[in-house]
Design a protein around this motif. Sequence first.
Motif: not given
Length: 298
Positions: A138-139, A141-142, A145, A230, A240-241, A244-245, A247-248
Amino acid sequence: MKRVGLLVLTNLAVMAVLGVALMILYAVFGVSTVDGAGGIDYVGLLLVAGVVGFGGAFINLAMSKMIAKRMTGAKVIEQPRNETEQWLVDTVRRFARQENMGVPEVAIYDAPEINAFATGARRNSSLVAVSTGLLRSMSREEAEAVIGHEIAHISNGDMVTLTLVQGVMNTFVVFLAHIIGRFVDKAVFKSESGHGPGFFIAYFAAQMVLGIAASVVVMWFSRQREFRADAGGAKLAGREKMIAALERLRRNAGESNLPDEMRAFGINGGKSGLARLFMSHPPLEERIAALRGSVRQG
């Protein structure tokens, strides 16, 4: 083998404590499951069922951090050894302060999957653990979150409320199974006492069936708390983070490597061949849609 041994020891400890509690109820308060006429003492039975139901749930909650560390091999970060560990500790500390709660212990456990979990008996004495797979895949940012999601679980008191729900369900399972067992023993096996062989056969069979039904309620609550966590993660790290998490997680979807006993506490519950009623986590698609405000939660 270590996991099996730990579960056996935990169950033995729970049974020992419950045995002492039941002896106190019988000896000090005169609580019994049988009334003077040989019938069921419903008040006494409910008290005994409550001790067993809530006692087991709260003992497991009290031991949850220790069990989680042992079962996952999670290592608490006492002193950050590198920049990643320092970032992880700082992020947990920052979110905990935003939620006006004590800073949880921060741990890392070795697993290839992307996952994290939070546990602990008290809001100000908890544990947040992340997998090495999450830190690698994960990035920042992800991952931020995901940490926000776990902090939200603690801030919402999800571990305690899930324990209360489990305690209530356990209590009624024991209570109703006892009544069914006595009825079957008297009606089918013609036992005068109601505690003959038929009682034990019917009692354990009823416990299994009622336990499955109770798990539906517990899993429903578990799914609801994921939606709330969540939302909490979105509040702390940004919507958005959080999206994105998730989604990852969906792109890297796979079976969770967390032990069964810990799976409901992870952010990634994994896929299940069981029906939706027995899922601890909602499908990731629904969680993403909920954050975007376009799906009912259930």
